[in-house]
Enzyme design. Structure first.
Site, PDB file in Angstrom:
ATOM      1  CE1 TYR A   1      -3.507  24.061  11.360  1.00 56.21           C
ATOM      2  CE2 TYR A   1      -2.664  22.367  12.782  1.00 56.21           C
ATOM      3  CZ  TYR A   1      -2.823  22.927  11.319  1.00 56.21           C
ATOM      4  OH  TYR A   1      -2.310  22.558  10.220  1.00 56.21           O
TER       5      TYR A   1
ATOM      6  CE  LYS B   1       4.946  27.249  21.527  1.00 54.32           C
ATOM      7  NZ  LYS B   1       3.748  27.761  21.440  1.00 54.32           N
TER       8      LYS B   1
ATOM      9  N   GLY C   1      -1.577  33.941   4.471  1.00 58.71           N
ATOM     10  CA  GLY C   1      -2.869  34.059   4.384  1.00 58.71           C
ATOM     11  C   GLY C   1      -3.653  32.756   3.540  1.00 58.71           C
TER      12      GLY C   1
ATOM     13  N   GLY D   1      -2.951  29.176   4.205  1.00 52.60           N
ATOM     14  CA  GLY D   1      -3.405  28.253   5.141  1.00 52.60           C
ATOM     15  C   GLY D   1      -4.640  28.672   5.961  1.00 52.60           C
TER      16      GLY D   1
ATOM     17  CE1 TYR E   1       8.197  22.172   9.292  1.00 52.33           C
ATOM     18  CE2 TYR E   1       6.107  21.080   9.461  1.00 52.33           C
ATOM     19  CZ  TYR E   1       7.052  21.969  10.101  1.00 52.33           C
ATOM     20  OH  TYR E   1       6.428  22.915  11.042  1.00 52.33           O
TER      21      TYR E   1
ATOM     22  N   GLY F   1       2.619  32.673   5.925  1.00 55.74           N
ATOM     23  CA  GLY F   1       2.212  33.835   6.620  1.00 55.74           C
ATOM     24  C   GLY F   1       1.471  34.645   5.542  1.00 55.74           C
TER      25      GLY F   1
ATOM     26  CE1 TYR G   1       4.893  21.709   3.244  1.00 55.59           C
ATOM     27  CE2 TYR G   1       4.367  21.992   1.063  1.00 55.59           C
ATOM     28  CZ  TYR G   1       4.985  22.016   2.066  1.00 55.59           C
ATOM     29  OH  TYR G   1       6.538  22.143   1.761  1.00 55.59           O
TER      30      TYR G   1
END
Length: 166
Positions: free
Chosen positions: A130, A124, A94, A96, A23, A92, A85
């Protein structure tokens, strides 16, 4: 959803490290082996730690790999997050945020005063994520790194070579 990694997680963490590197357009830089990862996380003297994000069915979908740093200004340890990761298909959901919340909880519980990490300037989506959690970039600092030949050259010169630079 979040748990401490076990030795059985090494293969999936290793695979996700490679996914993350792909990535970040740097798969060619990955030299880590599963054996090295196992030693770093679970050897006689662990140097790194990992947490796993799972779905309700127990599928591993993300990880956070971290180690302790130390702030001479604050006089206490902190956590440096080396890798965070989450697999793209579950972003989306939750995971992370839950991983970062667990690391923040560890900081609070242990009296650590910093949770830090680096993010690529072009990433981005991660930057937005973050910042949505209250993290702020440290724009006044630039990361420097010695690797490969430059590291060997400086390290091979002994302490005297460094003293000459200072």
């Amino acid at each position: 959803m979040i748990r401490t990694a076990t030795p059985a997680d090494v293969p999936v963490v290793f695979a996700m490290i490679r996914d993350l590197a792909e990535y970040e357009k740097a798969l060619h830089e990955v030299r880590t082996t599963p054996e090295q990862l196992h030693e770093a996380l679970f050897g006689d003297r662990p140097a790194a730690f990992a947490h796993i994000a799972e779905t309700e069915s127990g599928e591993v979908v993300g990880f956070a790999l971290w180690f302790l740093n130390f702030s001479t200004w604050r006089g206490v340890h902190g956590i440096y997050l080396e890798d965070l990761y989450v697999r793209p298909e579950v972003r989306g959901g939750g995971h992370g945020k839950a991983l970062l919340s667990e690391l923040a909880r560890i900081c609070v519980d242990r009296g650590y005063e910093r949770l830090e990490w680096s993010v690529l300037n072009w990433n981005k989506p991660s930057i937005d994520f973050y910042e949505s959690l209250g993290a702020r970039p440290q724009n006044e600092w630039t990361v420097y790194r010695l690797t490969d030949g430059a590291l060997a050259e400086l390290g091979g010169g002994g302490a005297g070579a460094l003293q000459d630079v200072l």
